[in-house]
Enzyme design. Sequence first.
Site, PDB file in Angstrom:
ATOM      1  N   ARG A   1       0.903  -1.114  -0.087  1.00 12.98           N
ATOM      2  CA  ARG A   1       0.095   0.179  -0.103  1.00 12.98           C
ATOM      3  C   ARG A   1       1.038   1.158   0.007  1.00 12.98           C
ATOM      4  O   ARG A   1       0.573   2.235  -0.483  1.00 12.98           O
ATOM      5  CB  ARG A   1      -1.129  -0.189   1.075  1.00 12.98           C
ATOM      6  CG  ARG A   1      -2.136  -0.973   1.039  1.00 12.98           C
ATOM      7  CD  ARG A   1      -3.069  -1.209   2.114  1.00 12.98           C
ATOM      8  NE  ARG A   1      -2.495  -1.747   3.226  1.00 12.98           N
ATOM      9  CZ  ARG A   1      -2.264  -2.854   3.805  1.00 12.98           C
ATOM     10  NH1 ARG A   1      -2.924  -4.000   2.726  1.00 12.98           N
ATOM     11  NH2 ARG A   1      -2.063  -3.223   4.731  1.00 12.98           N
TER      12      ARG A   1
ATOM     13  N   GLU B   1       4.299  -9.501  14.109  1.00 13.52           N
ATOM     14  CA  GLU B   1       3.575  -9.638  15.217  1.00 13.52           C
ATOM     15  C   GLU B   1       4.083 -11.206  15.787  1.00 13.52           C
ATOM     16  O   GLU B   1       4.489 -11.402  17.256  1.00 13.52           O
ATOM     17  CB  GLU B   1       1.847  -9.844  15.100  1.00 13.52           C
ATOM     18  CG  GLU B   1       1.142  -9.600  16.400  1.00 13.52           C
ATOM     19  CD  GLU B   1      -0.329  -9.327  16.180  1.00 13.52           C
ATOM     20  OE1 GLU B   1      -0.631  -9.140  15.012  1.00 13.52           O
ATOM     21  OE2 GLU B   1      -0.975  -9.382  17.003  1.00 13.52           O
TER      22      GLU B   1
HETATM   23  P1  AMP Z   1       3.921  -2.749  12.023  1.00 11.43           P
HETATM   24  O1  AMP Z   1       5.129  -3.436  11.449  1.00 11.43           O
HETATM   25  O2  AMP Z   1       3.569  -3.625  13.051  1.00 11.43           O
HETATM   26  O3  AMP Z   1       3.913  -1.421  12.263  1.00 11.43           O
HETATM   27  O4  AMP Z   1       2.733  -3.305  10.952  1.00 11.43           O
HETATM   28  C1  AMP Z   1       2.726  -2.317   9.910  1.00 11.43           C
HETATM   29  C2  AMP Z   1       2.262  -2.944   8.569  1.00 11.43           C
HETATM   30  O5  AMP Z   1       1.294  -3.740   8.772  1.00 11.43           O
HETATM   31  C3  AMP Z   1       1.661  -2.073   7.446  1.00 11.43           C
HETATM   32  O6  AMP Z   1       2.322  -2.181   6.325  1.00 11.43           O
HETATM   33  C4  AMP Z   1       0.485  -1.888   7.650  1.00 11.43           C
HETATM   34  O7  AMP Z   1      -0.225  -2.063   6.389  1.00 11.43           O
HETATM   35  C5  AMP Z   1       0.195  -3.472   8.285  1.00 11.43           C
HETATM   36  N1  AMP Z   1      -0.912  -3.468   9.416  1.00 11.43           N
HETATM   37  C6  AMP Z   1      -0.621  -3.823  10.528  1.00 11.43           C
HETATM   38  N2  AMP Z   1      -1.772  -3.409  11.534  1.00 11.43           N
HETATM   39  C7  AMP Z   1      -2.699  -3.280  10.564  1.00 11.43           C
HETATM   40  C8  AMP Z   1      -4.283  -3.048  10.692  1.00 11.43           C
HETATM   41  N3  AMP Z   1      -4.791  -3.047  11.892  1.00 11.43           N
HETATM   42  N4  AMP Z   1      -4.897  -2.775   9.767  1.00 11.43           N
HETATM   43  C9  AMP Z   1      -4.353  -2.592   8.436  1.00 11.43           C
HETATM   44  N5  AMP Z   1      -3.100  -2.757   8.282  1.00 11.43           N
HETATM   45  C10 AMP Z   1      -2.320  -3.277   9.313  1.00 11.43           C
END
Ligand code: AMP
Length: 181
Positions: A64, A101
Amino acid sequence: MNSTLEQTLLSAIRTIPDYPKPGILFRDITTLLGNARAFRRAVDELVHPYSGTGVSKIAGIEARGFILGGAMAHQLSAGFVPIRKKGKLPHTTVRVAYSLEYGVDEMEMHTDAVQPGEKVILVDDLIATGGTAEGAVKLLRQMGAEIVAACFVIDLPDLGGRKKLEALGVNVRTLIAFEGH
Ligand code: AMP
């Protein structure tokens, strides 16, 4: 009606409960991308502080971040750099492991995509734990880029990603926030 930016963006984002797994509230920006006014306002707001600041590349995180980053690059007359999941880029790459995660994955960037000292903005749709963006910051810095800012439409502040990036000395810009996961 001349609604505020926050109202426009909040009402254009769709929330899907329990996707991709139980307990996650997935913030779906496809509805924002499909809404001409909301998409334009989001991109305008993301680039606003950086016009005339000498930013020469936008680095977008798959997938995205590519859509937002392409539009931002056009608006700032900058180039675009894709940061991709491993194995997708055809030329010589730098690779970094990043935490998800559950577990880890790897992302890559072409070694010749940015020059040392080049001013770069990093972009993705959403920051949660910050693991993905942290990986991208490491790749860009490894190639000598100067990261002017990391920009996201959505912040999930309870997951601490913004603080994680700020602790690395990265200036973070987000447009709206949702509580919780
Ligand atoms: P993070 O590495 O935990 O910051 O996760 C960010 C990445 O995961 C981004 O590329 C987001 O598009 C996707 N992502 C994580 N959580 C969500 C969520 N609740 N809704 C949509 N996309 C998410």
